[in-house]
Design a protein around this motif. Sequence first.
Motif, PDB file in Angstrom:
ATOM      1  N   PHE A 153      -6.482   3.738 -10.187  1.00 47.90           N
ATOM      2  CA  PHE A 153      -5.392   3.449  -9.258  1.00 47.90           C
ATOM      3  C   PHE A 153      -4.085   3.286 -10.030  1.00 47.90           C
ATOM      4  O   PHE A 153      -4.065   2.820 -11.177  1.00 47.90           O
ATOM      5  CB  PHE A 153      -5.672   2.178  -8.460  1.00 47.90           C
ATOM      6  N   HIS A 154      -2.991   3.654  -9.371  1.00 51.81           N
ATOM      7  CA  HIS A 154      -1.652   3.458  -9.925  1.00 51.81           C
ATOM      8  C   HIS A 154      -0.770   2.922  -8.806  1.00 51.81           C
ATOM      9  O   HIS A 154      -0.662   3.543  -7.742  1.00 51.81           O
ATOM     10  CB  HIS A 154      -1.095   4.779 -10.468  1.00 51.81           C
ATOM     11  N   ASN A 155      -0.141   1.771  -9.042  1.00 48.10           N
ATOM     12  CA  ASN A 155       0.657   1.127  -8.006  1.00 48.10           C
ATOM     13  C   ASN A 155       2.133   1.181  -8.362  1.00 48.10           C
ATOM     14  O   ASN A 155       2.553   0.662  -9.398  1.00 48.10           O
ATOM     15  CB  ASN A 155       0.222  -0.328  -7.831  1.00 48.10           C
ATOM     16  N   THR A 156       2.927   1.803  -7.504  1.00 48.00           N
ATOM     17  CA  THR A 156       4.386   1.836  -7.674  1.00 48.00           C
ATOM     18  C   THR A 156       5.084   1.004  -6.603  1.00 48.00           C
ATOM     19  O   THR A 156       6.314   1.034  -6.498  1.00 48.00           O
ATOM     20  CB  THR A 156       4.899   3.285  -7.619  1.00 48.00           C
ATOM     21  N   GLY A 157       4.302   0.310  -5.794  1.00 49.12           N
ATOM     22  CA  GLY A 157       4.872  -0.514  -4.726  1.00 49.12           C
ATOM     23  C   GLY A 157       4.727  -1.985  -5.012  1.00 49.12           C
ATOM     24  O   GLY A 157       4.660  -2.413  -6.175  1.00 49.12           O
ATOM     25  N   VAL A 158       4.665  -2.781  -3.958  1.00 51.57           N
ATOM     26  CA  VAL A 158       4.577  -4.239  -4.111  1.00 51.57           C
ATOM     27  C   VAL A 158       3.210  -4.610  -4.690  1.00 51.57           C
ATOM     28  O   VAL A 158       2.232  -3.885  -4.515  1.00 51.57           O
ATOM     29  CB  VAL A 158       4.787  -4.934  -2.750  1.00 51.57           C
ATOM     30  N   PRO A 159       3.115  -5.726  -5.404  1.00 45.71           N
ATOM     31  CA  PRO A 159       1.827  -6.137  -5.989  1.00 45.71           C
ATOM     32  C   PRO A 159       0.784  -6.413  -4.910  1.00 45.71           C
ATOM     33  O   PRO A 159       1.100  -6.811  -3.786  1.00 45.71           O
ATOM     34  CB  PRO A 159       2.177  -7.410  -6.762  1.00 45.71           C
ATOM     35  N   ILE A 160      -0.461  -6.218  -5.282  1.00 47.45           N
ATOM     36  CA  ILE A 160      -1.591  -6.504  -4.397  1.00 47.45           C
ATOM     37  C   ILE A 160      -2.448  -7.548  -5.101  1.00 47.45           C
ATOM     38  O   ILE A 160      -2.964  -7.301  -6.195  1.00 47.45           O
ATOM     39  CB  ILE A 160      -2.411  -5.234  -4.108  1.00 47.45           C
ATOM     40  N   MET A 161      -2.603  -8.706  -4.476  1.00 44.33           N
ATOM     41  CA  MET A 161      -3.294  -9.812  -5.123  1.00 44.33           C
ATOM     42  C   MET A 161      -4.479 -10.265  -4.278  1.00 44.33           C
ATOM     43  O   MET A 161      -4.395 -10.303  -3.039  1.00 44.33           O
ATOM     44  CB  MET A 161      -2.336 -10.993  -5.343  1.00 44.33           C
ATOM     45  N   LYS A 162      -5.546 -10.624  -4.946  1.00 43.36           N
ATOM     46  CA  LYS A 162      -6.738 -11.219  -4.333  1.00 43.36           C
ATOM     47  C   LYS A 162      -7.300 -10.372  -3.186  1.00 43.36           C
ATOM     48  O   LYS A 162      -7.771 -10.900  -2.174  1.00 43.36           O
ATOM     49  CB  LYS A 162      -6.441 -12.638  -3.850  1.00 43.36           C
TER      50      LYS A 162
ATOM     51  N   GLY B 203       0.783  -1.234   0.000  1.00 41.75           N
ATOM     52  CA  GLY B 203       0.000   0.000   0.000  1.00 41.75           C
ATOM     53  C   GLY B 203       0.807   1.271   0.000  1.00 41.75           C
ATOM     54  O   GLY B 203       0.260   2.359  -0.223  1.00 41.75           O
ATOM     55  N   GLU B 204       2.137   1.175   0.223  1.00 39.24           N
ATOM     56  CA  GLU B 204       2.944   2.383   0.286  1.00 39.24           C
ATOM     57  C   GLU B 204       3.023   3.100  -1.056  1.00 39.24           C
ATOM     58  O   GLU B 204       3.143   4.317  -1.108  1.00 39.24           O
ATOM     59  CB  GLU B 204       4.354   2.044   0.788  1.00 39.24           C
ATOM     60  N   GLY B 205       2.951   2.374  -2.141  1.00 39.28           N
ATOM     61  CA  GLY B 205       3.035   3.003  -3.453  1.00 39.28           C
ATOM     62  C   GLY B 205       1.716   3.027  -4.197  1.00 39.28           C
ATOM     63  O   GLY B 205       1.688   3.279  -5.414  1.00 39.28           O
ATOM     64  N   LEU B 206       0.605   2.750  -3.497  1.00 35.50           N
ATOM     65  CA  LEU B 206      -0.698   2.721  -4.162  1.00 35.50           C
ATOM     66  C   LEU B 206      -1.296   4.123  -4.166  1.00 35.50           C
ATOM     67  O   LEU B 206      -1.525   4.722  -3.110  1.00 35.50           O
ATOM     68  CB  LEU B 206      -1.642   1.754  -3.453  1.00 35.50           C
ATOM     69  N   LEU B 207      -1.553   4.652  -5.347  1.00 39.95           N
ATOM     70  CA  LEU B 207      -2.082   6.008  -5.513  1.00 39.95           C
ATOM     71  C   LEU B 207      -3.494   5.939  -6.086  1.00 39.95           C
ATOM     72  O   LEU B 207      -3.761   5.159  -7.007  1.00 39.95           O
ATOM     73  CB  LEU B 207      -1.181   6.819  -6.442  1.00 39.95           C
ATOM     74  N   PHE B 208      -4.373   6.764  -5.534  1.00 38.33           N
ATOM     75  CA  PHE B 208      -5.745   6.873  -6.042  1.00 38.33           C
ATOM     76  C   PHE B 208      -5.912   8.232  -6.705  1.00 38.33           C
ATOM     77  O   PHE B 208      -5.601   9.269  -6.113  1.00 38.33           O
ATOM     78  CB  PHE B 208      -6.762   6.709  -4.916  1.00 38.33           C
ATOM     79  N   ASN B 209      -6.376   8.225  -7.942  1.00 37.83           N
ATOM     80  CA  ASN B 209      -6.569   9.462  -8.699  1.00 37.83           C
ATOM     81  C   ASN B 209      -7.931  10.054  -8.359  1.00 37.83           C
ATOM     82  O   ASN B 209      -8.951   9.658  -8.928  1.00 37.83           O
ATOM     83  CB  ASN B 209      -6.455   9.186 -10.203  1.00 37.83           C
ATOM     84  N   ASN B 210      -7.947  10.989  -7.438  1.00 37.52           N
ATOM     85  CA  ASN B 210      -9.197  11.636  -7.026  1.00 37.52           C
ATOM     86  C   ASN B 210      -9.510  12.771  -7.999  1.00 37.52           C
ATOM     87  O   ASN B 210      -9.418  13.954  -7.674  1.00 37.52           O
ATOM     88  CB  ASN B 210      -9.047  12.176  -5.594  1.00 37.52           C
ATOM     89  N   LYS B 211      -9.895  12.390  -9.199  1.00 35.92           N
ATOM     90  CA  LYS B 211     -10.113  13.387 -10.240  1.00 35.92           C
ATOM     91  C   LYS B 211     -11.483  14.034 -10.105  1.00 35.92           C
ATOM     92  O   LYS B 211     -12.420  13.445  -9.564  1.00 35.92           O
ATOM     93  CB  LYS B 211      -9.983  12.742 -11.624  1.00 35.92           C
ATOM     94  N   LYS B 212     -11.572  15.246 -10.610  1.00 39.08           N
ATOM     95  CA  LYS B 212     -12.809  16.014 -10.517  1.00 39.08           C
ATOM     96  C   LYS B 212     -13.753  15.629 -11.657  1.00 39.08           C
ATOM     97  O   LYS B 212     -13.492  15.898 -12.823  1.00 39.08           O
ATOM     98  CB  LYS B 212     -12.514  17.523 -10.563  1.00 39.08           C
ATOM     99  N   VAL B 213     -14.848  14.987 -11.283  1.00 42.47           N
ATOM    100  CA  VAL B 213     -15.863  14.572 -12.254  1.00 42.47           C
ATOM    101  C   VAL B 213     -17.232  14.861 -11.659  1.00 42.47           C
ATOM    102  O   VAL B 213     -17.498  14.495 -10.511  1.00 42.47           O
ATOM    103  CB  VAL B 213     -15.752  13.071 -12.601  1.00 42.47           C
ATOM    104  N   ARG B 214     -18.089  15.532 -12.422  1.00 42.37           N
ATOM    105  CA  ARG B 214     -19.469  15.757 -11.974  1.00 42.37           C
ATOM    106  C   ARG B 214     -20.415  15.196 -13.034  1.00 42.37           C
ATOM    107  O   ARG B 214     -20.575  15.753 -14.111  1.00 42.37           O
ATOM    108  CB  ARG B 214     -19.759  17.244 -11.763  1.00 42.37           C
ATOM    109  N   GLY B 215     -21.021  14.074 -12.703  1.00 42.53           N
ATOM    110  CA  GLY B 215     -22.032  13.508 -13.586  1.00 42.53           C
ATOM    111  C   GLY B 215     -23.397  14.066 -13.234  1.00 42.53           C
ATOM    112  O   GLY B 215     -23.728  14.231 -12.059  1.00 42.53           O
ATOM    113  N   LYS B 216     -24.189  14.375 -14.242  1.00 34.95           N
ATOM    114  CA  LYS B 216     -25.514  14.945 -14.034  1.00 34.95           C
ATOM    115  C   LYS B 216     -26.550  13.990 -14.604  1.00 34.95           C
ATOM    116  O   LYS B 216     -26.468  13.597 -15.770  1.00 34.95           O
ATOM    117  CB  LYS B 216     -25.617  16.318 -14.705  1.00 34.95           C
ATOM    118  N   TYR B 217     -27.521  13.626 -13.769  1.00 31.24           N
ATOM    119  CA  TYR B 217     -28.469  12.587 -14.144  1.00 31.24           C
ATOM    120  C   TYR B 217     -29.889  12.995 -13.757  1.00 31.24           C
ATOM    121  O   TYR B 217     -30.097  13.741 -12.796  1.00 31.24           O
ATOM    122  CB  TYR B 217     -28.134  11.260 -13.449  1.00 31.24           C
ATOM    123  N   PHE B 218     -30.824  12.470 -14.514  1.00 31.56           N
ATOM    124  CA  PHE B 218     -32.222  12.504 -14.121  1.00 31.56           C
ATOM    125  C   PHE B 218     -32.548  11.155 -13.486  1.00 31.56           C
ATOM    126  O   PHE B 218     -31.877  10.154 -13.758  1.00 31.56           O
ATOM    127  CB  PHE B 218     -33.127  12.752 -15.330  1.00 31.56           C
TER     128      PHE B 218
END
Length: 398
Positions: A83-92, A57-72
């Motif tokens: 997600f972008h992982n630069t650290g150890v693999p995460i499995m299962k 989890g040390e290299g796991l990055l979450f892209n908190n991008k700005k998105v506004r969906g508009k729905y009826f």
Amino acid sequence: MGWSKYSIENNYLPITGAFAFFLCIASFFFQSWLVFFVGVFMILLIYFNHLYMRKVGEGLLFNNKKVRGKYFPSEDGAWVLEFHNTGVPIMKAKLSVSFHDSVTPHDQRAIKKSSIYEVTVPFSISNRQKTSVTIPFTAEKRGVARIRKIELMIPHFFGFGETVLEKEFHSIQEALVYPTTLVVNNKHTLLTTKQGESPVPHSLFEDTLSPAGTREYHYSDSFNRIHWKASARKQSLQTKIYDKVTENGWNIAINTGDDRFVTNNLEEILSCVADLAYFYVKQNIPFSVCINIRHVGLTPFYYIMPGTGREHLQKVLEAIAHIDVQTSVYPFEKMLAYYDSHLESQPFFLLAGPYIPEKGDILKKIAEKGTGIYELIVNEHNASIVKKSFSQRREMSS
């Protein structure tokens, strides 16, 4: 923003480690290399499991991008988490996502607690890999849905527990659900006897700066209204026609309640306001909206200036969608007083919600200035606008 990290270990893991150490000691008494290697192998597995869980989890990055969906309501959409992982693999692992119930997930296994849905999906990501997780949903009801929390549950090698990565944050990815409409029966255009700028089909007044065309000349027409170029072109006298205009415009004051109570039929009232907003924009009638929710700015409550057109309609629908009964409210009486003294007055004033006059009846003062005061009356399946009457005895308007 990093992840909050904690481990949940099964009681059997320390026992397994103690058993592996016991095998190593026992192998010297039994003079068994096989038992020794089994013990060492188990100790190495436990060590590498501990090392992996410390690094994961040390290299796991979450892209908190700005998105506004508009729905009826009933429209489909989806949360897309990158997600972008630069650290150890995460499995299962298992990814748990929590969000508001203005949208309903398609996953039938989703859990709902109070007003929050929780969806869990499988998750794996290798080193230096980018991946996205899509969670489809259906817009359910008026409001703004945001992701409240993300949890990643990573199992231990032996299955004796798991490490949890948790991220609580203010998501800038949101799903805005517009309100449904409840038809207001008598939302016909009310006219005044004053000249204004709002175009209408019939009026005693005309906008001489807005020509609408020409027609055949009548003997009763004024001589200065003859369109000479059109008359020369058609070889007959033509009279100028101008757009009919009148003074027209509405201010809608929405009372969401006070600090202790929420207005009865609030959702129905907001649906009626949405119906009126569509109608006013279609009829090109300018209107403003006041909502007694505290707002940072020059105006202490949520206020939308007079306007018309599609952009104005979208602004009003978004404001209605953002109304949350949990937010801090602004006293309704003070809002009316502020409107009376600081904001642009409209020919008509619509009261949407209950009103109990305090020391001075602000609506009565507004009416004395020539503004028509009306009330929105909402029943179970229909609504209407009625003229508000003022009497000496103070009554509660519902």
